[in-house]
Design an enzyme around this catalytic site. Structure first.
Site, PDB file in Angstrom:
ATOM      1  N   MET A 102      -2.657   7.318  -5.707  1.00 59.96           N
ATOM      2  CA  MET A 102      -1.539   6.394  -5.662  1.00 59.96           C
ATOM      3  C   MET A 102      -2.076   4.970  -5.717  1.00 59.96           C
ATOM      4  O   MET A 102      -3.261   4.763  -5.710  1.00 59.96           O
ATOM      5  CB  MET A 102      -0.759   6.628  -4.384  1.00 59.96           C
ATOM      6  N   SER A 143      -2.400  53.842   8.274  1.00 53.00           N
ATOM      7  CA  SER A 143      -3.177  52.744   7.717  1.00 53.00           C
ATOM      8  C   SER A 143      -2.524  52.357   6.399  1.00 53.00           C
ATOM      9  O   SER A 143      -2.408  53.185   5.491  1.00 53.00           O
ATOM     10  CB  SER A 143      -4.628  53.181   7.497  1.00 53.00           C
ATOM     11  N   TYR A 145      -5.269  46.786  13.998  1.00 56.76           N
ATOM     12  CA  TYR A 145      -6.454  46.262  13.325  1.00 56.76           C
ATOM     13  C   TYR A 145      -6.173  45.958  11.860  1.00 56.76           C
ATOM     14  O   TYR A 145      -5.202  46.437  11.290  1.00 56.76           O
ATOM     15  CB  TYR A 145      -7.627  47.254  13.427  1.00 56.76           C
ATOM     16  N   ARG A 163       0.818  -1.219   0.000  1.00 53.95           N
ATOM     17  CA  ARG A 163       0.000   0.000   0.000  1.00 53.95           C
ATOM     18  C   ARG A 163       0.844   1.257   0.000  1.00 53.95           C
ATOM     19  O   ARG A 163       1.827   1.360   0.714  1.00 53.95           O
ATOM     20  CB  ARG A 163      -0.892   0.025   1.250  1.00 53.95           C
ATOM     21  N   CYS A 178      -5.799  48.787   5.237  1.00 58.20           N
ATOM     22  CA  CYS A 178      -7.113  48.926   4.598  1.00 58.20           C
ATOM     23  C   CYS A 178      -7.087  48.467   3.146  1.00 58.20           C
ATOM     24  O   CYS A 178      -8.039  48.667   2.411  1.00 58.20           O
ATOM     25  CB  CYS A 178      -7.633  50.346   4.715  1.00 58.20           C
ATOM     26  N   GLY A 212      -6.986   8.465  -3.954  1.00 55.09           N
ATOM     27  CA  GLY A 212      -7.133   7.897  -5.290  1.00 55.09           C
ATOM     28  C   GLY A 212      -5.977   8.149  -6.242  1.00 55.09           C
ATOM     29  O   GLY A 212      -6.019   7.736  -7.386  1.00 55.09           O
ATOM     30  N   ARG A 253      -7.329   8.156   9.575  1.00 49.90           N
ATOM     31  CA  ARG A 253      -6.711   9.456   9.318  1.00 49.90           C
ATOM     32  C   ARG A 253      -7.736  10.537   9.643  1.00 49.90           C
ATOM     33  O   ARG A 253      -8.930  10.259   9.728  1.00 49.90           O
ATOM     34  CB  ARG A 253      -6.277   9.570   7.865  1.00 49.90           C
ATOM     35  N   HIS A 304     -11.642  41.726 -13.982  1.00 53.27           N
ATOM     36  CA  HIS A 304     -12.564  42.722 -13.424  1.00 53.27           C
ATOM     37  C   HIS A 304     -13.765  42.060 -12.741  1.00 53.27           C
ATOM     38  O   HIS A 304     -14.084  42.357 -11.596  1.00 53.27           O
ATOM     39  CB  HIS A 304     -13.025  43.654 -14.551  1.00 53.27           C
TER      40      HIS A 304
END
Ligand code: ADP
Ligand code: MG
Ligand code: MG
Length: 925
Positions: A113, A800, A887, A102, A867, A111, A369, A487
């Site tokens: 390997m 800012s 912030y 495995r 910002c 899926g 897992r 855009h």
């Protein structure tokens, strides 16, 4: 080489009692190997075997498919131990051991390997196994499976053979299986008898010889090493490489190989195989959830050969109500399995995905897992596990990916409906969420339809700024061209609108108002549905599910994030509507309010006309007159937004864009303006021409406008102070922060600050108040401002970072013109990511660091924020936290994501901090 040098360890043994590895050794043993070892160590029933490390994979692929010299001996030794443990011998004709080979990389690559089962079976060993088990059918079935898998994985794929569609050996063998079933009138594989299967094996062997020109290998050792090599090679298979590129998994990682004793789920009706999750991965609900198949092996459950049964009664739904659950079919085994899944979840403290096999009533664990889950489930599980005290607040916060949170913020197509419908085309997932509506092909049609209250999807070749109104009016946007930074994509993301771009498979005939996808022709008014998170396009209408803003789990999870984070999250909002929306998403103020916004879009005609008059004014007197007219609009706009954000700071930026942008191009528009100013048309054109600039984005804009026309700044700040004073009088708590854009030197600020001070005093004395509390600061968006931040901070009370312009100026890339080369830069890996989406930490980030350090060296309490668009991008938010920002500010829809990212930044920083060594106390032993 000296003999006593210790040989490098390439093989790690695991068996029912003790494993040499642990769950922590994923890098070396791969995820599967490490977790198999862990399951052994906590006492779960795991068939014995061993893991060959990922280092061997790297060696193998770097040395022309050769192994390190020591490997053979180490494998033989581990195989011996496995044989002893299992009481059988690999290749033995009386008592043969069979193994599976495995794959198992560090990160799961579902899926991608290869795995080969039943290795060690041949015409001789099978007779021994038949004698031992007394079950000929099962043995033949296992052998035909081996031939099917081995010829495909080892003899074809690993040999680099690329057969034409339908010519691969696996399909050809499957065809033989079908033929056999058909000739006997069987419906399912399990009806094949021992005799049928025995015959099939002979047919298979002949087919392998004709298709691949080689006999199927009978020697067990040859089978074993063939399978090991094939798994190592599958790491460099086409599918695996493509998957890694997509998921960002490094090529150097390599895969491990696990060789493990076979247990058989295909030994009859007391045998079975299954996969399960410790909680429901689609909803997050806390119950054991899974599927099983009696008398089956390996991938049968997921391969869709037969419909799998639900594992228990609670997991049944309308489609599976008639099927037997494991809970009722094998109650004892189910009880044991249920106990194991509880133990596993307690041990891993996470939702797990497990694979098991039952051989003649005995349960074996084959894999576990951490389970994949969708956004809503991730949020629910994190919250539940925190409430169950399984994990801490901090761990809970790390359990949800910011992109998963995004899934909860938008209405989506009903997943149930989506799972049974095939997309007609695919494009790039540019704006998340889902939408279902009627097709329109023009911006005007979208606006018209929206007025009638219709839900429409705007379909365009690509969009440009003139489509803005239509894009606003539509519930979603679909374009045939353009990439993730086109855009349409940028605008849609900003608004949190569903959008798919670059859907190459659709052909638009705008003149005929039709849309062709393959053979399907859709007309204006026909329904389509979009999944903007995946980029899937469906024809027709589809049911929707509402966004989760009101979802109590979502709200509670956000509270957890808020309890962990220290950095504030604000929003960029230009209207009271946006401000209110952002507040509902948890914004704690506005980081960017653009005054110019009132001149675009809805209700903008009147203020825009006055603004144009102001711009076309020649003398100060003319200009002041226009500004006086404009004043009430500006004040009302600011007041409404501060009101919506009451109690929080609002950063208001003074006028930024170059003025000529507002000059009308149409003759009629110009004539009207000239008349209202009392000047001739030629005079107007002369004035407009004088405003023209070669490079307006670097021209007369931002603070430069305020310097040449101080009266513009004065009018704006007067509006701010009066609006604030009025709100204060109404008992509100407004807090304005006045922000000057495009600053490059302290003197510019000094000039503006003097004006602001003057107006402040003026307004205060006129209204007979002592002061109006506010801050004055600047945007940092020009490299020179970063480098002279210590000087700038003498005047500015806050910074800012305008990272859009800062990125533009640092790279010398025009944001509006990057379409021509950025895709190549990303494709050729000149840049790792688009710097307009994620802060370029090395360059732009360095400028930010310098500015923060210099700014705070002058003014310790300097307030710092961001910002730019980056303020809602998780990696950039983490960077801002690391630099000590107060912030971040982002578009309303990204506020929850920024809240989560800010919380995660705290937890990650804590995890990185070195643990302090505790000094032993003196005097005590
Ligand atoms: P994947 O990584 O694709 O899930 P696995 O290595 O888990 O591949 O193998 C696929 C399936 O094969 C398993 O789910 C299990 O059902 C079966 N399988 C693997 N090894 C064994 C074994 N030793 N005994 C019985 N079945 C096995
Ligand atoms: Mg598996
Ligand atoms: Mg700017």
């Amino acid at each position: 080489m000296a003999k006593d040098v210790k040989e490098k360890k390439f093989v790690y043994f695991f068996c029912g009692k003790k494993a040499e590895g642990t769950a922590k050794m994923k890098n070396l043993l791969g995820g599967k190997g490490a977790n198999l070892a862990e399951m052994v160590n906590i006492g779960l029933p795991v068939p014995a075997g061993f893991t060959i490390t990922t280092e061997v994979c790297t060696y193998f692929n770097e040395h022309g498919k050769k192994y390190p010299q020591e490997l053979k001996r180490q494998v033989n030794e581990a195989l011996k131990r496995t044989e002893t443990e299992m009481g059988a011998k690999f290749g033995d004709k009386h008592n043969p051991l069979l193994v599976s080979v495995r794959s198992g990389a560090r990160a799961s690559m579902p899926g991608m390997m290869e795995t080969v089962l039943n290795v060690g079976l041949n015409d001789t060993t099978r007779e021994g196994l038949i004698k031992k088990t007394g079950n000929a059918r099962f043995v033949y079935d296992s052998q035909r499976r081996l031939i099917q898998m081995y010829s495909d994985v080892v003899m074809e794929k690993a040999a680099g053979i690329e057969p034409a569609e339908g010519k691969g050996v696996r399909v050809q063998l499957e065809r033989e299986l079908h033929k056999m079933k058909e000739s006997k009138g069987y419906m399912v594989d399990t009806e094949l008898t021992a005799d049928d299967l025995k015959k099939l094996i002979e047919i298979y062997k002949k087919k392998v010889q004709t298709v691949l020109g080689k006999p199927f290998p009978e020697d067990p050792m040859e089978q074993l090493w063939g399978a090991i090599g094939a798994v190592f090679q599958s790491w460099n298979g086409k599918r695996a490489i493509a998957y890694r590129r997509f998921e960002g998994i490094p090529n150097e990682w390599g895969t491990a190989v696990n060789v493990q004793s076979m247990v058989f789920g295909n030994m009859g009706d007391s045998s079975a195989t299954g996969v399960a999750f410790t909680r429901n991965p689609a909803t997050g609900e806390n119950y054991f959830y899974g599927e099983w198949l009696p008398n089956a092996q390996g991938e049968d459950v997921v391969a869709g050969i037969r419909t799998p049964n639900p594992i228990n009664e609670v997991g049944k739904n309308e489609h599976t109500i008639h099927l037997q659950s494991l809970e009722t079919a094998m109650p004892k085994v189910y009880k044991a399995l249920n106990k194991i899944q509880h133990n596993l979840e307690d041990h891993y403290k996470n939702m797990l995905d497990i694979e098991f096999t039952i051989q003649d009533g005995n349960l074996y664990m084959l894999q576990c897992r951490v389970g994949k889950r969708n956004g809503p489930a991730a949020v629910k599980m994190a919250l539940d596990m925190y409430r169950e005290k399984l994990i801490t607040k901090e761990e809970a916060v790390l359990r949800v990916e910011p992109s998963q949170l995004d899934e909860l913020l938008h209405p989506i197509l009903d997943p149930a409906a989506e799972s049974t419908t095939k997309p007609v085309a695919k494009g790039l997932p540019a704006g998340p969420g889902g939408a279902t509506g009627k097709i329109v092909f023009t911006s005007e049609a979208a606006v018209e339809a929206a007025k009638k209250g219709l839900q429409v999807i705007l379909v365009r070749e690509e969009t440009n700024p003139e489509d803005i109104e239509g894009m606003r009016a539509a519930i979603a946007i679909l374009t045939a061209r353009g990439g993730m930074t086109s855009h349409a994509a940028l605008v849609a993301r900003g608004w949190g609108k569903c959008c798919i771009v670059g859907a190459g498979g659709i052909k638009i005939q705008a003149d005929k108002r039709t849309l062709t996808i393959g053979d399907t022709v859709l007309k204006e008014g026909d329904f389509i549905s979009l999944n903007g998170s995946k980029g899937y396009i469906y024809s027709g209408e589809m049911p929707m599910i509402k966004a989760a803003e009101e979802n109590p789990d979502f709200q509670a999870f956000m509270k957890l994030c808020d309890a962990v984070r220290t950095m504030k999250v604000r929003t960029n909002a230009d209207t009271p509507d946006d401000a209110a929306k952002a507040r509902a998403f948890g914004a704690e103020g506005i980081g960017l309010f653009r005054t110019e916004h009132m001149f675009y879009g809805k209700n903008a005609e009147e203020p825009l006309f006055i603004l144009r008059k102001m711009i076309a004014s020649k003398t100060e007197a003319e200009r002041r007159k226009a500004l006086d007219e404009l004043f009430p609009y500006v004040k009302a706009d600011i007041k409404g937004t501060m009101d919506a954000m009451d109690g929080y700071p609002v950063t208001i930026r003074t006028l930024d864009p170059p003025l000529h942008e507002f000059i009308p191009h149409s003759a009629s528009g110009r004539k009207l303006l000239a008349e209202s100013l009392g000047i001739s048309g030629t005079e107007f054109d002369r004035r407009a021409e004088a405003l023209d600039e070669t490079n307006p984005m670097m021209g007369h804009r931002g603070v430069r406008l305020g310097i040449t026309y101080p009266e513009i700044t004065e009018m704006q700040v007067r509006a701010i102070f009066e609006a604030t004073a009025e709100l204060l009088k109404e008992g509100k708590k407004p807090f304005p922060e006045i922000m000057i854009p495009v600053t490059s030197s302290e003197n510019e600020l000094k000039h503006q600050f003097a004006l602001i001070d003057k107006v402040h005093q003026e307004v205060c004395s006129r209204l007979k108040i002592k002061e109006i509390k506010h801050l004055v600061g600047t945007m940092i968006e020009i490299p020179r401002a970063c480098l002279t931040a210590d000087q700038i901070a003498r005047t500015a009370q806050f910074f800012s970072f305008g990272t859009n312009d800062l990125t533009q100026m640092s790279f010398g890339f025009s944001r509006d013109d990057i379409g021509g080369f950025l895709p190549d830069y990303l494709e050729k890996k000149i840049l790792p990511v688009d710097p307009f989406q994620v802060i370029d930490f090395e360059g732009v980030g360095e400028l930010i660091k310098i500015a923060v350090q210099k700014g705070r060296s002058t003014r310790k309490e300097l307030k710092i924020g961001i910002c730019g668009e980056h303020g809602g991008e998780p990696a950039s938010v983490e960077f801002c936290y690391q630099q000590g920002f107060n912030y971040v500010s982002c578009s309303p829809f990204r506020v929850p994501i920024a809240r989560l990212a800010a919380a995660q930044a705290v937890v990650k920083a804590k995890a990185l901090k070195p643990v302090k060594k505790v000094k032993p106390k003196k005097g005590k032993k």
